[in-house]
Design a protein around this motif. Structure first.
Motif, PDB file in Angstrom:
ATOM      1  N   ALA A 141       0.828  -1.209   0.000  1.00 23.45           N
ATOM      2  CA  ALA A 141       0.000   0.000   0.000  1.00 23.45           C
ATOM      3  C   ALA A 141       0.862   1.258   0.000  1.00 23.45           C
ATOM      4  CB  ALA A 141      -0.934  -0.011   1.217  1.00 23.45           C
ATOM      5  N   LEU A 142       1.948   1.229   0.756  1.00 28.11           N
ATOM      6  CA  LEU A 142       2.841   2.385   0.799  1.00 28.11           C
ATOM      7  C   LEU A 142       3.482   2.613  -0.571  1.00 28.11           C
ATOM      8  CD1 LEU A 142       4.311   4.611   2.371  1.00 28.11           C
ATOM      9  CD2 LEU A 142       6.034   2.893   3.010  1.00 28.11           C
ATOM     10  N   ALA A 143       3.888   1.527  -1.227  1.00 33.23           N
ATOM     11  CA  ALA A 143       4.487   1.658  -2.562  1.00 33.23           C
ATOM     12  C   ALA A 143       3.499   2.270  -3.548  1.00 33.23           C
ATOM     13  CB  ALA A 143       4.946   0.286  -3.056  1.00 33.23           C
ATOM     14  N   ASP A 144       2.239   1.836  -3.482  1.00 34.49           N
ATOM     15  CA  ASP A 144       1.227   2.408  -4.375  1.00 34.49           C
ATOM     16  C   ASP A 144       1.034   3.893  -4.103  1.00 34.49           C
ATOM     17  OD1 ASP A 144       0.686   0.133  -5.843  1.00 34.49           O
ATOM     18  OD2 ASP A 144      -0.927  -0.546  -4.540  1.00 34.49           O
ATOM     19  N   ARG A 145       0.955   4.256  -2.830  1.00 33.11           N
ATOM     20  CA  ARG A 145       0.753   5.669  -2.507  1.00 33.11           C
ATOM     21  C   ARG A 145       1.938   6.517  -2.944  1.00 33.11           C
ATOM     22  NH1 ARG A 145       0.789   8.240   3.404  1.00 33.11           N
ATOM     23  NH2 ARG A 145       2.967   8.333   2.761  1.00 33.11           N
ATOM     24  N   MET A 146       3.153   6.034  -2.717  1.00 33.09           N
ATOM     25  CA  MET A 146       4.347   6.809  -3.079  1.00 33.09           C
ATOM     26  C   MET A 146       4.492   6.964  -4.587  1.00 33.09           C
ATOM     27  SD  MET A 146       7.109   5.345  -0.290  1.00 33.09           S
ATOM     28  CE  MET A 146       8.426   6.457  -0.816  1.00 33.09           C
ATOM     29  N   ASN A 147       3.959   5.994  -5.346  1.00 33.87           N
ATOM     30  CA  ASN A 147       4.040   6.049  -6.800  1.00 33.87           C
ATOM     31  C   ASN A 147       2.787   6.630  -7.439  1.00 33.87           C
ATOM     32  OD1 ASN A 147       6.646   4.621  -7.877  1.00 33.87           O
ATOM     33  ND2 ASN A 147       5.969   3.382  -6.138  1.00 33.87           N
ATOM     34  N   GLY A 148       1.870   7.113  -6.619  1.00 34.29           N
ATOM     35  CA  GLY A 148       0.680   7.760  -7.142  1.00 34.29           C
ATOM     36  C   GLY A 148      -0.291   6.830  -7.839  1.00 34.29           C
ATOM     37  N   ARG A 149      -0.281   5.549  -7.470  1.00 35.55           N
ATOM     38  CA  ARG A 149      -1.186   4.580  -8.098  1.00 35.55           C
ATOM     39  C   ARG A 149      -2.496   4.508  -7.313  1.00 35.55           C
ATOM     40  NH1 ARG A 149       3.990   1.411  -8.972  1.00 35.55           N
ATOM     41  NH2 ARG A 149       3.714   0.602  -6.858  1.00 35.55           N
ATOM     42  N   HIS A 150      -3.593   4.543  -8.036  1.00 30.58           N
ATOM     43  CA  HIS A 150      -4.935   4.576  -7.431  1.00 30.58           C
ATOM     44  C   HIS A 150      -5.384   3.143  -7.162  1.00 30.58           C
ATOM     45  CE1 HIS A 150      -8.493   6.825  -6.372  1.00 30.58           C
ATOM     46  NE2 HIS A 150      -9.255   6.098  -7.166  1.00 30.58           N
ATOM     47  N   ARG A 151      -4.826   2.546  -6.127  1.00 29.62           N
ATOM     48  CA  ARG A 151      -5.076   1.140  -5.823  1.00 29.62           C
ATOM     49  C   ARG A 151      -5.402   0.941  -4.346  1.00 29.62           C
ATOM     50  NH1 ARG A 151       0.335  -1.540  -8.565  1.00 29.62           N
ATOM     51  NH2 ARG A 151      -0.348  -1.594 -10.736  1.00 29.62           N
ATOM     52  N   VAL A 152      -5.952  -0.233  -4.062  1.00 30.48           N
ATOM     53  CA  VAL A 152      -6.220  -0.649  -2.687  1.00 30.48           C
ATOM     54  C   VAL A 152      -5.478  -1.953  -2.437  1.00 30.48           C
ATOM     55  CG1 VAL A 152      -8.001  -1.569  -1.125  1.00 30.48           C
ATOM     56  CG2 VAL A 152      -8.469   0.468  -2.499  1.00 30.48           C
ATOM     57  N   THR A 153      -4.911  -2.097  -1.255  1.00 33.36           N
ATOM     58  CA  THR A 153      -4.349  -3.381  -0.836  1.00 33.36           C
ATOM     59  C   THR A 153      -5.250  -3.962   0.230  1.00 33.36           C
ATOM     60  OG1 THR A 153      -2.055  -2.762  -1.319  1.00 33.36           O
ATOM     61  CG2 THR A 153      -2.394  -4.557   0.233  1.00 33.36           C
ATOM     62  N   CYS A 154      -5.765  -5.155  -0.033  1.00 31.51           N
ATOM     63  CA  CYS A 154      -6.663  -5.845   0.899  1.00 31.51           C
ATOM     64  C   CYS A 154      -5.875  -6.936   1.609  1.00 31.51           C
ATOM     65  CB  CYS A 154      -7.840  -6.445   0.133  1.00 31.51           C
ATOM     66  SG  CYS A 154      -8.895  -7.525   1.134  1.00 31.51           S
ATOM     67  N   CYS A 155      -5.953  -6.956   2.921  1.00 27.51           N
ATOM     68  CA  CYS A 155      -5.243  -7.970   3.693  1.00 27.51           C
ATOM     69  C   CYS A 155      -6.232  -8.756   4.542  1.00 27.51           C
ATOM     70  CB  CYS A 155      -4.188  -7.327   4.583  1.00 27.51           C
ATOM     71  SG  CYS A 155      -3.137  -8.534   5.437  1.00 27.51           S
ATOM     72  N   PHE A 156      -6.307 -10.061   4.301  1.00 30.19           N
ATOM     73  CA  PHE A 156      -7.131 -10.949   5.107  1.00 30.19           C
ATOM     74  C   PHE A 156      -6.308 -11.468   6.291  1.00 30.19           C
ATOM     75  CE2 PHE A 156      -9.030 -11.317   0.870  1.00 30.19           C
ATOM     76  CZ  PHE A 156     -10.391 -11.251   1.146  1.00 30.19           C
ATOM     77  N   PHE A 157      -6.960 -11.647   7.419  1.00 29.19           N
ATOM     78  CA  PHE A 157      -6.311 -12.255   8.586  1.00 29.19           C
ATOM     79  C   PHE A 157      -7.409 -12.709   9.542  1.00 29.19           C
ATOM     80  CE2 PHE A 157      -6.786  -7.759   9.140  1.00 29.19           C
ATOM     81  CZ  PHE A 157      -7.207  -7.575  10.453  1.00 29.19           C
ATOM     82  N   GLY A 158      -7.058 -13.565  10.477  1.00 29.65           N
ATOM     83  CA  GLY A 158      -8.050 -14.100  11.394  1.00 29.65           C
ATOM     84  C   GLY A 158      -8.069 -13.379  12.732  1.00 29.65           C
ATOM     85  N   ASP A 159      -9.035 -13.760  13.576  1.00 28.43           N
ATOM     86  CA  ASP A 159      -9.126 -13.128  14.894  1.00 28.43           C
ATOM     87  C   ASP A 159      -7.897 -13.444  15.739  1.00 28.43           C
ATOM     88  OD1 ASP A 159     -10.375 -15.670  16.715  1.00 28.43           O
ATOM     89  OD2 ASP A 159     -10.949 -15.641  14.610  1.00 28.43           O
ATOM     90  N   GLY A 160      -7.243 -14.590  15.473  1.00 25.76           N
ATOM     91  CA  GLY A 160      -6.019 -14.906  16.201  1.00 25.76           C
ATOM     92  C   GLY A 160      -4.906 -13.925  15.900  1.00 25.76           C
ATOM     93  N   ALA A 161      -4.849 -13.435  14.658  1.00 27.34           N
ATOM     94  CA  ALA A 161      -3.819 -12.470  14.276  1.00 27.34           C
ATOM     95  C   ALA A 161      -4.022 -11.126  14.966  1.00 27.34           C
ATOM     96  CB  ALA A 161      -3.803 -12.285  12.764  1.00 27.34           C
ATOM     97  N   PHE A 162      -5.241 -10.871  15.421  1.00 31.99           N
ATOM     98  CA  PHE A 162      -5.524  -9.606  16.110  1.00 31.99           C
ATOM     99  C   PHE A 162      -4.702  -9.493  17.394  1.00 31.99           C
ATOM    100  CE2 PHE A 162      -7.872  -6.199  18.056  1.00 31.99           C
ATOM    101  CZ  PHE A 162      -8.470  -5.523  17.006  1.00 31.99           C
ATOM    102  N   ALA A 163      -4.301 -10.640  17.943  1.00 30.09           N
ATOM    103  CA  ALA A 163      -3.514 -10.638  19.183  1.00 30.09           C
ATOM    104  C   ALA A 163      -2.021 -10.497  18.922  1.00 30.09           C
ATOM    105  CB  ALA A 163      -3.779 -11.933  19.954  1.00 30.09           C
ATOM    106  N   GLU A 164      -1.632 -10.508  17.651  1.00 30.63           N
ATOM    107  CA  GLU A 164      -0.215 -10.423  17.304  1.00 30.63           C
ATOM    108  C   GLU A 164       0.237  -8.972  17.186  1.00 30.63           C
ATOM    109  OE1 GLU A 164       1.897 -12.980  16.938  1.00 30.63           O
ATOM    110  OE2 GLU A 164       0.330 -14.442  17.404  1.00 30.63           O
TER     111      GLU A 164
END
Length: 339
Positions: A141-164
């Motif tokens: 997402a940072l690379a897209d923003r720095m390069n001016g690209r109109h994109r979204v980065t979607c990240c899936f993760f579980g409730d267990g990852a919320f504790a990480e």
């Protein structure tokens, strides 16, 4: 049978177009369900080996979210990623070949069930490390923003990852830097065998995510139409400059954590109660009742899905394994990099 669509469209769809789209959503969920059911059969026959984590019951999240993303958006997944990959458009034969460890797999047979990858579709892989995909998604997402690209980065993760720690670090930086990220938490109530309320003092994950300054809300993750609507609103919000968004998808896996898991930590009655809200059956009922889709039409779709999976299995069985001489390809060492 990809459900990916162009960037957000405005206005309501005509009835026929709406029915066609919902039928596509149903077909995509059915495809994931039947693909994984076949994988269970193959695993039990020792034709697929290693670890395998199934998303049976959670198909609405994969399909609904991917339907809201554009082809140039990026997706980062978890080790429970078969559904995400198929919904993103990775061909079934490439995924099945990867399950078999064959060179025609999407990761050349080197990743297996937990490491599906397809750079051409901007599907940046499953990840065996809990929460490991979150900082990678922030980098994209940072690379897209720095390069001016109109994109979204979607990240899936579980409730267990919320504790990480990776989640909290990534959420803080994403909000601080205004990164174009869509956080999708698949809250299936269990981190492996640990119930959410035994590990988290505050179980409203959307509320906790909002504390980082992100727009966040909870979604019925068993309803693909609700998932798609929420994902489209989140993507629109990201593109209008309101920063990262967080969706807590309240869903449930019908099977154990993995094929090695005896699943003794859940009450069987709880599983049966959640099965009453099976996302595949829920949309099938809607299509029958609201769109007049006949059982014959649904059966035809079922036949096409099964034929595709049969072909994928046959292709995987016939595909070659990577030659022994190539096993060190794509493997580097510090000495090789310095030379």
């Amino acid at each position: 049978m990809s459900t990916r669509t162009p960037r957000k469209t405005k206005g309501s769809s005509p009835p026929k177009q709406q029915t066609a789209h919902r039928t596509d959503l149903f077909g995509a969920m059915l495809r994931i369900r039947r693909f994984e059911e076949r994988c269970v059969e193959l695993y039990s026959a020792a034709r697929i080996r290693g670890f395998m984590h199934l998303c049976i019951g959670e198909e609405a999240v994969a399909v609904g979210v991917n339907a809201a993303l554009a082809e140039d958006d990026a997706v980062v997944s978890t080790y429970r990623e078969h559904g995400h990959a198929l919904a993103r458009g990775v061909p079934a034969d490439a995924v099945m070949a990867e399950m078999f460890g064959k060179v025609t797999g999407c990761s050349r047979g080197r990743g297996g069930s937990m490491h599906l990858f397809d750079a051409g579709r901007r599907f940046y892989g499953g990840n065996a490390i809990v929460g490991g995909g979150l900082p990678l998604a922030a980098g994209l997402a940072l690379a897209d923003r720095m390069n001016g690209r109109h994109r979204v980065t979607c990240c899936f993760f579980g409730d267990g990852a919320f504790a990480e720690g990776e989640f909290h670090e990534t959420a803080n930086l994403a909000a601080l830097w205004g990164l174009p990220m869509l956080f999708v938490c698949e809250n299936n109530l269990y981190a492996m065998g640990t119930a959410l309320d035994r590990a988290q003092a505050q179980t409203d994950l959307a509320m906790r995510a909002a504390s980082y300054g992100m727009v966040a809300w909870a979604v019925d993750g068993m309803d693909v139409l609700a998932v798609e609507d929420a994902a489209r609103r989140a993507v629109e919000g990201i593109h209008t400059g309101t920063g990262p968004h967080f969706l807590e998808m309240r869903t449930y896996r019908f099977r154990a954590h993995s094929m090695y898991d005896p699943d003794r930590y859940r009450d069987k009655g709880e599983i049966e109660r959640w099965k009453e809200r099976d996302p595949v059956e829920l949309l099938a009922r809607r299509l029958r009742e609201q769109a007049g889709l006949t059982d014959k039409a649904l059966a035809g779709l079922e036949d096409r899905v099964r034929a595709e999976i049969d072909a994928a299995v046959e292709s995987a069985e016939q595909a070659p394994e990577e030659p022994v001489a190539d096993l060190l390809r794509y493997v580097t060492s510090p000495a090789e990099e310095a030379s």
